[in-house]
Design a protein around this motif. Structure first.
Motif, short mmCIF file in Angstrom:
data_model
loop_
_atom_site.label_atom_id
_atom_site.label_comp_id
_atom_site.label_asym_id
_atom_site.label_seq_id
_atom_site.Cartn_x
_atom_site.Cartn_y
_atom_site.Cartn_z
N MET A 1 1.07 -1.05 -0.22
CA MET A 1 -0.03 0.05 -0.17
C MET A 1 0.92 1.51 0.00
O MET A 1 0.15 2.29 -0.90
N SER B 1 2.83 1.70 -3.88
CA SER B 1 1.73 1.78 -4.82
C SER B 1 1.37 3.14 -3.99
O SER B 1 1.41 4.39 -4.87
N LEU C 1 -8.15 3.01 -3.32
CA LEU C 1 -7.31 2.27 -3.55
C LEU C 1 -8.14 1.24 -2.47
O LEU C 1 -8.43 0.03 -2.24
N ASN C 2 -8.43 1.40 -0.95
CA ASN C 2 -9.21 0.95 0.05
C ASN C 2 -10.65 1.46 0.19
O ASN C 2 -10.73 0.02 0.12
N THR D 1 -5.93 -2.66 5.56
CA THR D 1 -6.13 -1.21 3.99
C THR D 1 -7.40 -0.11 5.43
O THR D 1 -6.85 0.52 4.96
#
Length: 769
Positions: free
Chosen positions: A21, A24, A193-194, A350
């Motif tokens: 994470m 990214s 993203l999460n 996340t």
């Protein structure tokens, strides 16, 4: 309770997923700054340039509002009360975000250049009130952060056996890494993203459990098992003791506590004001309303799946395990094995990291702007603000683990902290809201309302627990009725004192003062704000927000539940099918909006990044540094650093002498302005422009020999030797020609910059006396 997964899987998720994470998000931020020309100023660090569009705001809201408690407590209250639990968790916590759109629009109208909501309080009410509301802001972030880490660590411990204290300290590692680097923009990327991952996992759970799990037997099988469970273990306070109803006294009490408490964790949480500040004016309306409606689908659908599945399959947990939020994880692992447990553990982790990043940025902005710049160094530069922010992020990030560990070892559960938070912060909701909504708000009334409301809320909570249960302990104060009383007293006292005091002695504040006293240093952002702020459009949007916000809120928490509660409606099989399909359709629709809308809105930027990233390096060089339109590329590229000294000018003439007559030679004249900060992008936009213009003036004063036809003047900020080496590599320089010594002082035969260049570069270097 034995752990379901091995410790190794736990560490892979804790460390591996955290680093993935972080990597990214860091790459996404790097791509934006490298290929889209974004400069990492202090303004960018805290507000993401105030350019965030509707889709990213909505996905950010979904992610920030999806705590470990969202994924865990929603299933817990469903396990305890049935369908009413999942509904009241979703409805009771979505209206606050929807109604916050009104404050977001008012902020865009009245204080478009603010950085934090206490900053507005300072301008309107003065420093004493500012300190009071700064305390509430920091307390809110601390409570929310504690719940995030506590919930995540508890689930990691229960599923993998990793020590809960160790888990609490490992969770913030990835958060700290990308938040320190990318600020608020990194948070937005992480939250997108999460949010996408959460929706994908929720859809997997609902699809597998309802349509591919023999133990459940589909929607009809779930209905039959819930009917049997209602007979075997009827729910006290539910209509006919059934799980298949919204007519539940326990769920209703929880819903009221949920509504009251979550007004505090939205309206007093700097992270939501930060989103309003970061959004473009046209995105504030749709972003918050869409975000609130999309978020509704997560607890509603997930709890209607895992919470009901726990009841249907006869999951048995101790009271302590229920309070720690282990209903969802147990149901997931029982029905889907290790795969289900890993899925749930991943989205919880996340969710904690993404929401935790938001809290870190919020705390750092409060400390930086409302403590450091307001009271310690009002004239601080952008570089100093970013430095303070990064120290704060590091310190508070480490403190997250410590705080969660202390709460756990003190006996505080996730459920306890979640239900009592409204008592501590609810009294500040009305004073903060009216400070931006109502010009007649009296500063003494608003400030005293927050303080008195806090005292009254705590007192009524403890006294009611003592009178009802004969003692003041964690057990007695954790019961629903004392918590309900404390929450209601806290928020209503704050509201009542603010209104009555302001009506007795109204002020007449001119909101234009906020525009005059709160300024943005960044010229680019300031001009963009002036261009985007259309008062007529904002007025129309505000009217829409008020109509839509209040209509949706009344429907969700009054009209919809009342029609079920007052009639003591019990779901039959057909209506249960409709209810489950409503949850599924809502989840798929929300997922589509949250995943695809940000991509659609950012399609031009995404295309530009991919285009520039895939360009040939020579083409990049030609477009960035060549002022010729011809197609012939030079066969020899020479870099000549110019520091203004006679020796450096001599290098230029020597280069001309060496390559005179050569047809294809390009010479780059480089002037590096020494800057002590390691990252030139941390300089405020205005300051950077001024410094670079001075450098260009120096280079323009250099007379280039007539024989040199192909040349380019370049100005850089930073360490001279590092920039010379960096540019030589980037441009694929064939030779560096420079003097042994420049304007700097050196006792050796070579200057300091020259010595460092020789160490750093592998390019041929010609040195001149």
């Amino acid at each position: 309770m034995p752990s379901i997964l091995s410790e190794n899987i736990g560490y892979i998720i804790l460390i591996g997923v955290g680093l993935i994470m972080a990597l990214s998000v860091t790459l996404m931020v790097k791509a934006e700054t490298k290929w889209l020309g974004t400069r990492k100023t202090s303004e960018w660090f805290y507000t993401a340039g105030r350019t965030i569009k509707t889709g990213l705001i909505a996905s950010s809201i979904v992610s920030a509002w999806t705590w470990a408690a969202t994924l865990l407590q929603s299933s817990t209250v469903t396990y305890e009360f049935g369908l009413g639990g999942s509904f009241w968790y979703a409805a009771g916590a979505s209206i606050q975000v929807i109604l916050f759109s009104i404050l977001a629009l008012e902020l865009k109208r009245k204080a478009p250049m603010t950085h934090t909501f206490p900053e507005m309080i300072y301008v309107r009410f003065g420093k004493h009130s500012h300190k009071v509301f700064l305390f509430f802001a920091l307390m809110t972030n601390t409570i929310v952060t504690a719940m995030l880490v506590l919930g995540g660590a508890a689930v990691i411990n229960s599923l993998t056996g990793i020590d809960i204290t160790l888990a609490a300290f490992l969770i913030p590692v990835g958060i700290i890494l990308y938040t320190i680097f990318g600020g608020l923009k990194a948070t937005f990327f992480a939250e997108y993203l999460n949010a996408a991952l959460i929706f994908v996992v929720v859809l997997i759970f609902v699809t597998v459990i309802y349509f591919a799990t023999p133990e459940i037997g589909g929607i009809s099988g779930m209905y039959e098992k819930l009917t049997q469970a209602s007979i075997l273990k009827p729910v006290e306070g539910n209509a006919f003791g059934t799980y298949l109803t919204l007519a539940s006294m326990g769920a209703l009490i929880f819903g009221i506590i949920n509504i009251v408490g979550n007004f505090g964790t939205v309206f007093v949480d700097q992270s939501y004001w930060q989103r309003a500040i970061a959004s473009r004016p046209k995105a504030a309306t749709g972003g918050f309303i869409l975000g609130g409606l999309a978020w509704f689908a997560i607890p509603f659908t997930l709890a209607t799946t895992l919470g009901l599945a726990a009841i249907a399959t006869g999951v048995t947990l101790t009271e302590n395990e229920i309070e720690l939020g282990l209903v969802a994880s147990t149901a997931a692992s029982n029905l889907m094995g290790d795969f289900g447990a890993i899925l749930l553990l991943t989205i919880i982790f996340t969710a904690v990291t993404a929401a935790g990043s938001s809290q870190l940025v919020s705390v750092s902005s409060l400390v930086t702007y409302d403590v450091f710049r307001t009271y310690l160094k009002p004239s601080s530069s952008g570089r100093e603000l970013i430095k303070i922010s990064r120290f704060t992020i590091l310190g508070f990030g480490i403190g997250m683990g410590l705080l969660a560990s202390l709460l756990f070892h003190s006996g505080f559960s996730l459920q306890y902290v979640y239900l009592m938070m409204g008592i501590l912060i609810g009294s500040a909701v009305a004073p903060i809201s009216f400070s931006i909504l109502w010009k007649k708000t009296n500063k003494y009334a608003a400030t005293s309302a927050a303080i008195i409301g806090l005292g009254c809320g705590i007192s009524s909570w403890l006294l009611s627990a003592d009178s009802m249960y004969g003692e003041i302990t964690l057990s007695s104060t954790g019961n629903l009725l004392p918590l309900l009383i404390g929450n209601i007293v806290s928020i209503t006292t704050g509201l009542g004192i603010t209104l009555v005091g302001s009506m007795i002695k109204p002020e007449n504040f001119d909101f234009h003062i906020m525009k005059q006293k709160i300024l943005v240093v960044d010229d680019k952002v300031r001009s963009m704000l002036k261009h985007d702020t259309d008062e007529e459009f904002l007025q129309r949007s505000l009217k829409f927000c008020k109509r839509a916000g209040f209509s949706i809120s009344v429907f969700l928490v009054i009209v919809w539940p009342a029609s079920f509660y007052l009639t003591e409606f019990v779901f039959e099989e057909q209506s249960f099918h409709l209810w489950i399909w409503l949850a599924i359709i809502w989840a798929f629709s929300a997922a589509g909006i949250i995943i695809f809308l940000p991509l659609i809105e950012a399609r031009k930027n995404i295309s530009e990044v991919f285009h520039k990233a895939n360009m040939d390096s020579d083409m990049m060089e030609q477009s960035d540094y060549s002022h010729f339109s011809g197609n012939d590329s030079p066969v020899m590229k020479i870099l000549v650093p110019i520091d203004g000294s006679a020796r450096s000018l001599k290098s230029l003439y020597h280069a001309n002498y060496l390559f005179r007559g050569a047809a294809k030679v390009r010479i780059y004249l480089l002037h590096v302005i020494e800057w002590t900060d390691e990252n030139e992008e941390n300089i405020d936009e205005e300051l950077a422009s001024q410094i670079q213009e001075e450098g260009r003036l120096i280079l323009r004063s250099v007379v280039v020999p007539k024989q040199i036809n192909d040349y380019k003047r370049i100005v850089k900020l930073g360490d001279p030797a590092e920039k010379i080496t960096e540019l030589a590599d980037k441009l694929k320089i064939d030779m560096i020609i420079m003097s042994k010594k420049g304007i700097g002082k050196s006792t050796s035969n070579l200057g300091n910059v020259t010595q460092k260049v020789l160490k750093l570069t592998s390019k041929p270097v010609v040195l001149l006396e």
